[in-house]
Design a protein around this motif. Structure first.
Motif: not given
Length: 253
Positions: A121-125, A141-143, A159-160, A165-166
């Motif tokens: 999704h939008a990185e800022a969000a 848990i980012m997926s 991607r991982l 990093a986010l």
């Protein structure tokens, strides 16, 4: 290199055997709560509440009330709450704004130990919801899910890496294999990511071809495997009472 570990309620993701998560996919509050006793009897480490199946997911008060009842019913079992969007294999199409509102509603309900946040999704969000989760001491848990194919090894690792990093506490990737080589690609990317990243990873190759990836996490570096007690939430999930002894058989001393 010492392996990264994330504490989730009473368990540690990233140490010892891969932990086992079981989904709850009920449509109504009654269905959701009825699933708890059979799952508790099977003693999973984590319950994943797939709120995209829940009929009142966009009504904050009902979502929070059901979440609080579920949390109470689960006792000491860790709760991961996931809204899987339709584009990543979920049940319900929501706009990005509505998706993040549901995530905020979950956090405001103070019932979950972990929140699944989709990477693309939008990185800022994404960063905003990660920060909001961390403010509540909720594990992120980012997926990312690819139900059509297995990306290249370097792409999976990238991607991982971008998830960490986010701000992800745990980075998760699920892919669909079209060949045995695809399964090897996923396993190799998992091992590289485990060695490279500062946070634990969860990976799986889906379907029958990929079932080996759900059992071999301790060897290759995936810290959580999704099993079933009743309904599956993704292709290739193995029944918990089969998966647990398989994980034990493959343990590293």
């Amino acid at each position: 290199m010492k392996q990264p570990v994330v504490k989730l309620r009473n368990i540690e993701l990233g140490s010892g055997r891969p932990k086992i998560a079981v989904p709850i996919t009920g449509k109504t509050t009654a269905d959701i709560l009825a699933a708890v006793d059979p799952i508790k009897a099977a003693k999973p480490d984590v319950v994943e509440w797939r709120i995209d199946f829940y009929e009142d997911v966009t009504t904050a008060a009902k979502l929070q009330a059901t979440g609080q009842q579920l949390r109470a019913a689960l006792g000491d079992i860790a709760l991961l709450t996931t809204f899987r969007t339709q584009g990543e294999g979920g049940e319900l199409a929501l706009s990005d704004a509505d998706y993040f509102q549901v995530c905020r509603d979950v956090l405001a309900g103070d019932f979950t130990d972990a929140l699944d946040v989709e990477r693309y999704h939008a990185e800022a969000a994404v960063q905003e919801i990660v920060a909001a989760a961390h403010d509540k001491s909720v594990v992120v848990i980012m997926s990312n899910h690819d139900f059509d194919k297995t990306p290249a090894q370097a792409d999976i690792v990238e991607r991982l890496t971008s998830m960490v990093a986010l701000g992800a506490d745990v980075a998760k990737m699920a892919v669909m294999p079209q060949s045995v080589d695809d399964v090897l690609t996923l396993l190799t990317a998992t091992n590289i990511s485990r060695e490279k990243l500062s946070q634990p990873v969860i990976t799986m190759s889906m379907g029958d071809l990929g079932k080996v990836s759900r059992m071999a996490g301790e060897v290759f570096g995936s810290c959580l495997s999704f099993a079933t007690v009743g309904a599956a939430s993704a292709p290739g999930q193995i029944a918990l009472d089969h998966l647990r002894p398989e994980l034990e058989d493959l343990k590293l001393n």
